[in-house]
Enzyme design. Structure first.
Site, PDB file in Angstrom:
ATOM      1  N   SER A 140      57.235  53.218  41.036  1.00 17.86           N
ATOM      2  CA  SER A 140      56.284  53.746  39.543  1.00 17.86           C
ATOM      3  C   SER A 140      56.486  54.896  39.310  1.00 17.86           C
ATOM      4  CB  SER A 140      54.772  54.301  40.473  1.00 17.86           C
ATOM      5  OG  SER A 140      53.734  54.970  39.778  1.00 17.86           O
ATOM      6  N   TYR A 153      51.485  58.228  48.023  1.00 18.63           N
ATOM      7  CA  TYR A 153      52.338  57.665  47.220  1.00 18.63           C
ATOM      8  C   TYR A 153      53.007  57.903  46.578  1.00 18.63           C
ATOM      9  CZ  TYR A 153      51.450  53.468  43.636  1.00 18.63           C
ATOM     10  OH  TYR A 153      52.137  52.856  42.152  1.00 18.63           O
TER      11      TYR A 153
HETATM   12  P1  NAD Z   1      47.806  45.056  43.860  1.00 21.09           P
HETATM   13  O1  NAD Z   1      47.519  45.469  45.132  1.00 21.09           O
HETATM   14  O2  NAD Z   1      46.398  44.593  42.858  1.00 21.09           O
HETATM   15  O3  NAD Z   1      49.198  44.223  44.615  1.00 21.09           O
HETATM   16  C1  NAD Z   1      49.160  44.525  46.250  1.00 21.09           C
HETATM   17  C2  NAD Z   1      49.421  43.337  46.817  1.00 21.09           C
HETATM   18  O4  NAD Z   1      50.204  44.112  48.244  1.00 21.09           O
HETATM   19  C3  NAD Z   1      48.009  42.565  47.945  1.00 21.09           C
HETATM   20  O5  NAD Z   1      48.446  41.636  47.313  1.00 21.09           O
HETATM   21  C4  NAD Z   1      48.556  43.068  49.383  1.00 21.09           C
HETATM   22  O6  NAD Z   1      47.402  42.360  49.896  1.00 21.09           O
HETATM   23  C5  NAD Z   1      49.766  43.849  49.148  1.00 21.09           C
HETATM   24  N1  NAD Z   1      49.916  44.501  50.302  1.00 21.09           N
HETATM   25  C6  NAD Z   1      49.297  45.142  50.886  1.00 21.09           C
HETATM   26  N2  NAD Z   1      49.881  46.399  52.039  1.00 21.09           N
HETATM   27  C7  NAD Z   1      50.878  45.415  52.343  1.00 21.09           C
HETATM   28  C8  NAD Z   1      51.094  45.009  53.446  1.00 21.09           C
HETATM   29  N3  NAD Z   1      50.909  46.181  54.542  1.00 21.09           N
HETATM   30  N4  NAD Z   1      52.232  44.246  53.896  1.00 21.09           N
HETATM   31  C9  NAD Z   1      51.670  42.721  52.667  1.00 21.09           C
HETATM   32  N5  NAD Z   1      51.662  43.577  51.899  1.00 21.09           N
HETATM   33  C10 NAD Z   1      50.464  44.167  51.882  1.00 21.09           C
HETATM   34  O7  NAD Z   1      48.685  45.812  43.554  1.00 21.09           O
HETATM   35  P2  NAD Z   1      49.622  45.723  41.865  1.00 21.09           P
HETATM   36  O8  NAD Z   1      48.961  47.163  40.817  1.00 21.09           O
HETATM   37  O9  NAD Z   1      50.171  44.728  41.494  1.00 21.09           O
HETATM   38  O10 NAD Z   1      50.932  46.909  42.298  1.00 21.09           O
HETATM   39  C11 NAD Z   1      52.431  46.192  42.818  1.00 21.09           C
HETATM   40  C12 NAD Z   1      53.311  47.070  43.173  1.00 21.09           C
HETATM   41  O11 NAD Z   1      53.791  47.796  41.730  1.00 21.09           O
HETATM   42  C13 NAD Z   1      52.958  47.851  43.979  1.00 21.09           C
HETATM   43  O12 NAD Z   1      54.092  48.378  44.550  1.00 21.09           O
HETATM   44  C14 NAD Z   1      52.511  48.993  43.117  1.00 21.09           C
HETATM   45  O13 NAD Z   1      52.509  50.819  43.638  1.00 21.09           O
HETATM   46  C15 NAD Z   1      53.734  48.915  41.864  1.00 21.09           C
HETATM   47  N6  NAD Z   1      53.244  49.625  40.556  1.00 21.09           N
HETATM   48  C16 NAD Z   1      52.536  49.419  40.211  1.00 21.09           C
HETATM   49  C17 NAD Z   1      51.347  49.549  39.343  1.00 21.09           C
HETATM   50  C18 NAD Z   1      50.187  49.632  38.644  1.00 21.09           C
HETATM   51  O14 NAD Z   1      49.132  50.661  37.747  1.00 21.09           O
HETATM   52  N7  NAD Z   1      49.190  48.630  39.093  1.00 21.09           N
HETATM   53  C19 NAD Z   1      52.002  50.505  38.223  1.00 21.09           C
HETATM   54  C20 NAD Z   1      53.461  51.134  38.934  1.00 21.09           C
HETATM   55  C21 NAD Z   1      54.160  50.334  39.848  1.00 21.09           C
HETATM   56  C1  4PL Z   2      50.257  55.918  35.011  1.00 20.81           C
HETATM   57  O1  4PL Z   2      52.025  53.468  40.192  1.00 20.81           O
HETATM   58  O2  4PL Z   2      51.894  54.362  37.504  1.00 20.81           O
HETATM   59  C2  4PL Z   2      47.826  54.820  38.018  1.00 20.81           C
HETATM   60  C3  4PL Z   2      48.297  53.662  39.747  1.00 20.81           C
HETATM   61  N1  4PL Z   2      48.710  55.602  36.473  1.00 20.81           N
HETATM   62  O3  4PL Z   2      49.669  53.010  40.472  1.00 20.81           O
HETATM   63  C4  4PL Z   2      50.548  53.083  39.729  1.00 20.81           C
HETATM   64  C5  4PL Z   2      49.746  55.119  36.871  1.00 20.81           C
HETATM   65  C6  4PL Z   2      48.583  54.404  38.689  1.00 20.81           C
HETATM   66  C7  4PL Z   2      51.064  54.551  37.448  1.00 20.81           C
HETATM   67  C8  4PL Z   2      50.089  54.119  38.177  1.00 20.81           C
END
Ligand code: NAD
Ligand code: 4PL
Length: 247
Positions: A140, A153
């Site tokens: 992230s 996180y």
């Molecule tokens: P989301 O919450 O929409 O989906 C995450 C999924 O992970 C869910 O389906 C959940 O059930 C699953 N999960 C949670 N705990 C788990 C476990 N113990 N075992 C197996 N599955 C599990 O999240 P997202 O926004 O799609 O994020 C996906 C990835 O991208 C994550 O690693 C998150 O940190 C990263 N990320 C997201 C953002 C954002 O802004 N959405 C930004 C940067 C990074």
């Molecule tokens: C810029 O990884 O990368 C909110 C929530 N804002 O999870 C993230 C920023 C979120 C991010 C993320």
């Protein structure tokens, strides 16, 4: 394009959001995709949407016994994982004053230790098969920005970057690459249902390119990192956030 034909890719956290988009994109590029998540209903729906190339197997990545079962089932149904996408994470919104030891330990257990547990199992099998392997971790850009309301996180994501850098060195000799993709704010299912959804205006102000980040913006770059075109890239962190942060 079938640039991932013959590959077996495991995508964790694939029931929704970014993981779901990654699973769909890798399958579209020809890979067999293991759609895994703790949400056993969600993965069935995603696998049904993808069709023949998808296999849904539930697992909690922080539970070593569940992960062992996951890999036993994958090995029984396929030739084994050659492409691992460590995507599953809890994405919390918790102000610093509410970050207690329970929260800290839960986030580290899933987001950092869960990544280790799955990667240990996957890369041991990649080595045993003596075939090239790929590990792609979803980090992230909060690690570069120091984003508020996510201290545990952000620490876990920094841990993932450190882990990937070290693992790349250890596994290069086996033709296994290890990289991290760091997304910026993405309009995923999880984000839409959380207070992070209110941050888009602020984040867009910082981005070089305007618009709301979408799961497909991440999935397309994962497909590149998984492909043979990326064979000379390892130990790296690739930031995918419309230029919000530069590192
Ligand atoms: P989301 O919450 O929409 O989906 C995450 C999924 O992970 C869910 O389906 C959940 O059930 C699953 N999960 C949670 N705990 C788990 C476990 N113990 N075992 C197996 N599955 C599990 O999240 P997202 O926004 O799609 O994020 C996906 C990835 O991208 C994550 O690693 C998150 O940190 C990263 N990320 C997201 C953002 C954002 O802004 N959405 C930004 C940067 C990074
Ligand atoms: C810029 O990884 O990368 C909110 C929530 N804002 O999870 C993230 C920023 C979120 C991010 C993320």
């Amino acid at each position: 394009m079938s640039r991932l034909e013959g590959r077996v890719a495991l995508v964790t956290g694939a029931a929704q959001g970014i993981g779901k988009a990654i699973a769909k994109r890798l399958a579209a590029d020809g890979a067999t995709v293991i759609v895994s998540d703790i949400n056993s209903e969600g993965i069935k729906a995603v696998a049904a949407e993808i069709g023949d190339r998808a296999i849904a197997i539930a697992a909690d990545i922080s539970d070593p016994a569940a992960v062992a079962k996951l890999f036993d089932e994958i090995d029984a149904k396929t030739g084994g994982v050659d492409t691992l996408i460590n995507n599953a994470s809890i994405v919390p919104f918790v102000a610093w004053d509410d970050v207690d030891l329970d929260h800290w330990q839960k986030i580290i257990a899933v987001n950092l230790t869960g990544t280790f547990i799955v990667t240990r199992a996957a890369t041991d099998r990649m080595r045993a098969r003596k075939a090239p392997g790929r590990v792609i971790c979803i980090g992230s850009n909060t690690f570069f920005a120091g984003t508020p309301n996510m201290a545990a996180y952000v620490a876990a994501k920094g841990g993932v970057i450190g882990f990937a850098r070290a693992l790349a060195t250890e596994l290069g000799q086996y033709d296994i690459t290890v990289n991290v993709l760091t997304p910026g704010l993405i309009e995923s299912d999880g984000v839409k249902a959380s207070p992070h959804n209110n941050a888009f205006e602020f984040v867009e102000m910082l981005q070089a390119k305007k618009g709301k980040g979408q799961p497909e913006h991440i999935a397309d770059v994962v497909a590149f990192l998984a492909s043979d075109d990326a064979r000379w890239i390892t130990g790296q962190t690739l930031n995918v956030d419309a230029g919000m942060v530069r590192h």
